[in-house]
Design a protein around this motif. Structure first.
Motif, PDB file in Angstrom:
ATOM      1  N   ASP A  30     -25.992 -52.340  14.216  1.00  0.00           N
ATOM      2  CA  ASP A  30     -26.493 -51.405  13.212  1.00  0.00           C
ATOM      3  C   ASP A  30     -27.854 -51.930  12.783  1.00  0.00           C
ATOM      4  OD1 ASP A  30     -27.210 -50.105  10.836  1.00  0.00           O
ATOM      5  OD2 ASP A  30     -25.130 -49.926  10.184  1.00  0.00           O
ATOM      6  N   GLU A  54     -36.957 -41.374  10.664  1.00  0.00           N
ATOM      7  CA  GLU A  54     -35.582 -40.940  10.411  1.00  0.00           C
ATOM      8  C   GLU A  54     -35.281 -41.050   8.927  1.00  0.00           C
ATOM      9  OE1 GLU A  54     -31.687 -43.286  11.002  1.00  0.00           O
ATOM     10  OE2 GLU A  54     -31.958 -42.131  12.840  1.00  0.00           O
ATOM     11  N   LYS A  88     -32.154 -39.672   7.642  1.00  0.00           N
ATOM     12  CA  LYS A  88     -30.712 -39.853   7.562  1.00  0.00           C
ATOM     13  C   LYS A  88     -30.149 -39.712   8.966  1.00  0.00           C
ATOM     14  CE  LYS A  88     -26.566 -38.186   5.274  1.00  0.00           C
ATOM     15  NZ  LYS A  88     -26.019 -37.280   4.267  1.00  0.00           N
ATOM     16  N   GLN A  89     -29.194 -40.578   9.293  1.00  0.00           N
ATOM     17  CA  GLN A  89     -28.604 -40.541  10.625  1.00  0.00           C
ATOM     18  C   GLN A  89     -27.215 -39.916  10.552  1.00  0.00           C
ATOM     19  OE1 GLN A  89     -27.315 -44.141  13.189  1.00  0.00           O
ATOM     20  NE2 GLN A  89     -29.473 -43.718  13.629  1.00  0.00           N
ATOM     21  N   TYR A  90     -26.993 -38.954  11.427  1.00  0.00           N
ATOM     22  CA  TYR A  90     -25.693 -38.283  11.483  1.00  0.00           C
ATOM     23  C   TYR A  90     -24.854 -38.756  12.661  1.00  0.00           C
ATOM     24  CZ  TYR A  90     -27.560 -35.201   7.922  1.00  0.00           C
ATOM     25  OH  TYR A  90     -28.094 -34.715   6.755  1.00  0.00           O
ATOM     26  N   LYS A  91     -25.509 -39.225  13.701  1.00  0.00           N
ATOM     27  CA  LYS A  91     -24.760 -39.720  14.860  1.00  0.00           C
ATOM     28  C   LYS A  91     -25.633 -40.688  15.635  1.00  0.00           C
ATOM     29  CE  LYS A  91     -22.226 -38.294  18.985  1.00  0.00           C
ATOM     30  NZ  LYS A  91     -21.739 -37.175  19.784  1.00  0.00           N
ATOM     31  N   ASP A  92     -25.020 -41.770  16.101  1.00  0.00           N
ATOM     32  CA  ASP A  92     -25.675 -42.732  16.984  1.00  0.00           C
ATOM     33  C   ASP A  92     -24.615 -43.199  17.957  1.00  0.00           C
ATOM     34  OD1 ASP A  92     -27.303 -44.555  18.228  1.00  0.00           O
ATOM     35  OD2 ASP A  92     -27.318 -45.986  16.582  1.00  0.00           O
ATOM     36  N   SER A  93     -24.683 -42.705  19.164  1.00  0.00           N
ATOM     37  CA  SER A  93     -23.609 -42.959  20.109  1.00  0.00           C
ATOM     38  C   SER A  93     -24.162 -43.200  21.501  1.00  0.00           C
ATOM     39  CB  SER A  93     -22.676 -41.749  20.144  1.00  0.00           C
ATOM     40  OG  SER A  93     -21.729 -41.880  21.167  1.00  0.00           O
TER      41      SER A  93
END
Length: 150
Positions: free
Chosen positions: A57, A137, A139-144
């Motif tokens: 992270d 960025e 706000k992050q909604y997805k990191d995959s």
């Protein structure tokens, strides 16, 4: 490279869920031998199908500013600029795209000052860079890195 079959995709799916899952556990879930799982994983690693990595992270390790930067380049210099960008530790991804920007990169910085330095000193002094478009960025909604759909 060998073609992947259903068992290979199942192995990848289980590893994607939990990269620390043992070969024995995966073998039991698939009703195959541990040797089969081990052989297939080793083959896929050798063929470059996947690699084991540690996904951190960025915020928890002090990289609080994530950006996507679109770069317009002078004709003929796209690859040279991409190779130069690859050398920066802050840059995680560089790709050539169709559309408004010739190159798009993703980078992480400790703070806004480091980002400003990168843009105004590193990118601005790179031969062939015509313009840059920086998106920070919020706000992050997805990191995959998951590509296997079950």
């Amino acid at each position: 490279m060998n073609k992947l079959d259903e068992i290979d995709f199942s192995i990848l799916g289980y590893l994607q869920e939990n990269g620390k899952r043992s070969y024995t556990e995966i073998a039991k879930l698939l009703s195959v031998s541990e040797g089969t799982v081990r052989t297939r994983i080793n083959r896929m690693l050798k063929d470059g199908v996947f690699e084991f990595i540690i996904h951190m992270d960025p915020n928890k390790i002090g990289l609080n500013v994530q950006v996507i930067i679109g770069i317009s380049t002078k004709l003929g210099l796209q690859e040279q600029i991409a190779r130069t960008l690859n050398q920066f530790q802050e840059v995680r991804f560089v790709g050539a795209f169709s559309g408004r920007h010739d190159l798009i990169l993703q980078a992480y910085f400790k703070n806004n000052d480091d980002l400003v330095h990168f843009v105004n000193k590193e990118l601005a002094n790179m031969d062939g860079v015509i313009s840059v478009d920086v998106s920070i960025e919020l706000k992050q909604y997805k990191d995959s890195f998951s590509y296997i759909v079950k």
